[in-house]
Design a protein around this motif. Sequence first.
Motif, PDB file in Angstrom:
ATOM      1  N   GLU A 102       0.840  -1.192   0.000  1.00 39.24           N
ATOM      2  CA  GLU A 102       0.000   0.000   0.000  1.00 39.24           C
ATOM      3  C   GLU A 102       0.878   1.246   0.000  1.00 39.24           C
ATOM      4  O   GLU A 102       2.039   1.193   0.397  1.00 39.24           O
ATOM      5  CB  GLU A 102      -0.910   0.015   1.234  1.00 39.24           C
ATOM      6  N   PRO A 103       0.347   2.389  -0.465  1.00 35.33           N
ATOM      7  CA  PRO A 103       1.114   3.643  -0.364  1.00 35.33           C
ATOM      8  C   PRO A 103       1.497   3.909   1.087  1.00 35.33           C
ATOM      9  O   PRO A 103       0.742   3.596   2.007  1.00 35.33           O
ATOM     10  CB  PRO A 103       0.131   4.699  -0.883  1.00 35.33           C
ATOM     11  N   SER A 104       2.681   4.482   1.292  1.00 37.51           N
ATOM     12  CA  SER A 104       3.163   4.716   2.654  1.00 37.51           C
ATOM     13  C   SER A 104       3.898   6.046   2.733  1.00 37.51           C
ATOM     14  O   SER A 104       4.296   6.624   1.717  1.00 37.51           O
ATOM     15  CB  SER A 104       4.086   3.584   3.108  1.00 37.51           C
ATOM     16  N   VAL A 105       4.089   6.510   3.963  1.00 33.72           N
ATOM     17  CA  VAL A 105       4.718   7.802   4.211  1.00 33.72           C
ATOM     18  C   VAL A 105       5.945   7.595   5.088  1.00 33.72           C
ATOM     19  O   VAL A 105       5.851   6.990   6.162  1.00 33.72           O
ATOM     20  CB  VAL A 105       3.737   8.767   4.920  1.00 33.72           C
ATOM     21  N   ASN A 106       7.110   8.103   4.657  1.00 33.15           N
ATOM     22  CA  ASN A 106       8.334   7.979   5.440  1.00 33.15           C
ATOM     23  C   ASN A 106       8.306   9.016   6.570  1.00 33.15           C
ATOM     24  O   ASN A 106       8.379  10.220   6.324  1.00 33.15           O
ATOM     25  CB  ASN A 106       9.556   8.196   4.550  1.00 33.15           C
ATOM     26  N   VAL A 107       8.204   8.541   7.797  1.00 33.01           N
ATOM     27  CA  VAL A 107       8.012   9.427   8.955  1.00 33.01           C
ATOM     28  C   VAL A 107       9.254  10.260   9.255  1.00 33.01           C
ATOM     29  O   VAL A 107       9.157  11.453   9.566  1.00 33.01           O
ATOM     30  CB  VAL A 107       7.619   8.603  10.203  1.00 33.01           C
ATOM     31  N   VAL A 108      10.440   9.661   9.151  1.00 32.24           N
ATOM     32  CA  VAL A 108      11.673  10.380   9.478  1.00 32.24           C
ATOM     33  C   VAL A 108      11.873  11.548   8.526  1.00 32.24           C
ATOM     34  O   VAL A 108      12.154  12.684   8.954  1.00 32.24           O
ATOM     35  CB  VAL A 108      12.890   9.433   9.435  1.00 32.24           C
ATOM     36  N   GLU A 109      11.724  11.311   7.230  1.00 34.35           N
ATOM     37  CA  GLU A 109      11.892  12.384   6.253  1.00 34.35           C
ATOM     38  C   GLU A 109      10.819  13.454   6.417  1.00 34.35           C
ATOM     39  O   GLU A 109      11.100  14.657   6.296  1.00 34.35           O
ATOM     40  CB  GLU A 109      11.848  11.808   4.836  1.00 34.35           C
ATOM     41  N   LEU A 110       9.598  13.036   6.679  1.00 31.81           N
ATOM     42  CA  LEU A 110       8.492  13.980   6.858  1.00 31.81           C
ATOM     43  C   LEU A 110       8.748  14.894   8.053  1.00 31.81           C
ATOM     44  O   LEU A 110       8.587  16.124   7.961  1.00 31.81           O
ATOM     45  CB  LEU A 110       7.185  13.213   7.042  1.00 31.81           C
ATOM     46  N   ASN A 111       9.141  14.327   9.179  1.00 33.62           N
ATOM     47  CA  ASN A 111       9.394  15.143  10.374  1.00 33.62           C
ATOM     48  C   ASN A 111      10.581  16.078  10.181  1.00 33.62           C
ATOM     49  O   ASN A 111      10.571  17.217  10.669  1.00 33.62           O
ATOM     50  CB  ASN A 111       9.632  14.236  11.586  1.00 33.62           C
ATOM     51  N   LEU A 112      11.604  15.623   9.467  1.00 34.10           N
ATOM     52  CA  LEU A 112      12.764  16.474   9.216  1.00 34.10           C
ATOM     53  C   LEU A 112      12.366  17.668   8.359  1.00 34.10           C
ATOM     54  O   LEU A 112      12.780  18.808   8.625  1.00 34.10           O
ATOM     55  CB  LEU A 112      13.867  15.668   8.530  1.00 34.10           C
ATOM     56  N   ASP A 113      11.553  17.440   7.333  1.00 40.59           N
ATOM     57  CA  ASP A 113      11.116  18.538   6.479  1.00 40.59           C
ATOM     58  C   ASP A 113      10.187  19.487   7.237  1.00 40.59           C
ATOM     59  O   ASP A 113      10.180  20.700   7.004  1.00 40.59           O
ATOM     60  CB  ASP A 113      10.410  18.000   5.240  1.00 40.59           C
ATOM     61  N   LEU A 114       9.406  18.934   8.165  1.00 38.91           N
ATOM     62  CA  LEU A 114       8.550  19.789   9.006  1.00 38.91           C
ATOM     63  C   LEU A 114       9.388  20.764   9.821  1.00 38.91           C
ATOM     64  O   LEU A 114       9.041  21.938   9.975  1.00 38.91           O
ATOM     65  CB  LEU A 114       7.712  18.929   9.952  1.00 38.91           C
ATOM     66  N   ASP A 115      10.501  20.269  10.360  1.00 40.60           N
ATOM     67  CA  ASP A 115      11.380  21.139  11.147  1.00 40.60           C
ATOM     68  C   ASP A 115      11.992  22.240  10.282  1.00 40.60           C
ATOM     69  O   ASP A 115      12.262  23.345  10.767  1.00 40.60           O
ATOM     70  CB  ASP A 115      12.498  20.315  11.797  1.00 40.60           C
ATOM     71  N   ARG A 116      12.213  21.952   9.009  1.00 41.76           N
ATOM     72  CA  ARG A 116      12.753  22.975   8.100  1.00 41.76           C
ATOM     73  C   ARG A 116      11.671  23.994   7.716  1.00 41.76           C
ATOM     74  O   ARG A 116      11.898  25.193   7.745  1.00 41.76           O
ATOM     75  CB  ARG A 116      13.289  22.319   6.828  1.00 41.76           C
ATOM     76  N   ALA A 117      10.492  23.463   7.371  1.00 41.82           N
ATOM     77  CA  ALA A 117       9.439  24.329   6.852  1.00 41.82           C
ATOM     78  C   ALA A 117       8.670  25.088   7.920  1.00 41.82           C
ATOM     79  O   ALA A 117       8.228  26.225   7.700  1.00 41.82           O
ATOM     80  CB  ALA A 117       8.453  23.483   6.031  1.00 41.82           C
ATOM     81  N   ALA A 118       8.502  24.483   9.079  1.00 39.65           N
ATOM     82  CA  ALA A 118       7.718  25.098  10.154  1.00 39.65           C
ATOM     83  C   ALA A 118       8.307  24.731  11.499  1.00 39.65           C
ATOM     84  O   ALA A 118       7.786  23.865  12.194  1.00 39.65           O
ATOM     85  CB  ALA A 118       6.251  24.665  10.063  1.00 39.65           C
ATOM     86  N   PRO A 119       9.420  25.351  11.880  1.00 37.41           N
ATOM     87  CA  PRO A 119      10.081  25.022  13.159  1.00 37.41           C
ATOM     88  C   PRO A 119       9.106  25.142  14.332  1.00 37.41           C
ATOM     89  O   PRO A 119       8.306  26.068  14.394  1.00 37.41           O
ATOM     90  CB  PRO A 119      11.210  26.055  13.266  1.00 37.41           C
ATOM     91  N   TYR A 120       9.212  24.178  15.232  1.00 43.21           N
ATOM     92  CA  TYR A 120       8.344  24.159  16.408  1.00 43.21           C
ATOM     93  C   TYR A 120       8.774  25.191  17.422  1.00 43.21           C
ATOM     94  O   TYR A 120       9.959  25.318  17.733  1.00 43.21           O
ATOM     95  CB  TYR A 120       8.344  22.767  17.041  1.00 43.21           C
ATOM     96  N   LYS A 121       7.807  25.942  17.942  1.00 38.68           N
ATOM     97  CA  LYS A 121       8.073  26.952  18.955  1.00 38.68           C
ATOM     98  C   LYS A 121       7.385  26.534  20.250  1.00 38.68           C
ATOM     99  O   LYS A 121       6.154  26.559  20.336  1.00 38.68           O
ATOM    100  CB  LYS A 121       7.571  28.321  18.493  1.00 38.68           C
TER     101      LYS A 121
END
Length: 303
Positions: free
Chosen positions: A283-302
């Motif tokens: 089934e289609p799947s989502v790579n969690v490590v890459e997704l979370n890393l890109d989240l930190d780049r695009a929208a850093p957590y405050k």
Amino acid sequence: MRSSWLRSHLAALRALLVLTVLTGVLYPLAIWAVAQLPGLHDKADGSLIKAANGSTVGSRIIGQSFTDKDGNPLKQYFQSRPSTAGDGYDPTATAASNLGPESIVDTLPVPGAKDDEGNPDEGDQSLLTQVCTRSKDIGELEGVDGSRPFCAKSGVGAVLSVFGSRDAKGVVTRPTRVVSVNEACPAAPFITAYRGVAVECAKPGEDYAEGQIVPIRGGAPAKPEVPSDAVTASGSGLDPAISTAYARLQAPRVATARGIAEDKVLDLIDKYTTGRSLGFMGEPSVNVVELNLDLDRAAPYKS
């Protein structure tokens, strides 16, 4: 005699040296050289993922846990599927639980008891209870209904041990005693009565194997809101991906925690979604490590 013995041993020594050079030096060097070719180099080096500063933060083929020091999920990150590899995603301890669909009865911890090493008795959860507990916790985290068939609201397997007279097939026809085997006293059982007999809580250390084990489906929907990959570990315990359904379930929480639009999070999910292998396997799947890393780049957590 001595000359023949010496010649045979020298021949054996030469064969050893030649094979050592061939299989211990030249062959590994050849394999390493092939692995450096374009298209193979990244995979041969471990499919490593690097942060913006160049530091290595993980691998595309090995999952990670995104929890705090107490094991609680970090709300600003997508959560991976459960792992039974060591303390979670440990490549040196890759393993499955080896529990199957018949694992539905817990071994309850006995208060005051200790194991052979002097540690407090923690009991042993069945696969069913593990799934029920995870589903309940994820439901609370994501704000959805975490109920599942054959799960009690308390997060344990809804299983009874029914005692009484049996028919020729071994089925209890007239229950005289019923115990909720996964709910330790003084817990209130998930149902009060079964076929007219009051249901008791289970006493740790007591054996209920002589009763007929009866799972109770309950009123949970046939298709739970919490996907199956969110509550079951992979065979290796290292799976880096989750289903698109589980990723989308988490999107509102992650968007709220980071203070960004949910659509932006959904776009990132689509970016890291891979299709079926060879177009039809899995089934289609989502790579969690890459997704979370890109989240930190695009929208850093405050915090």
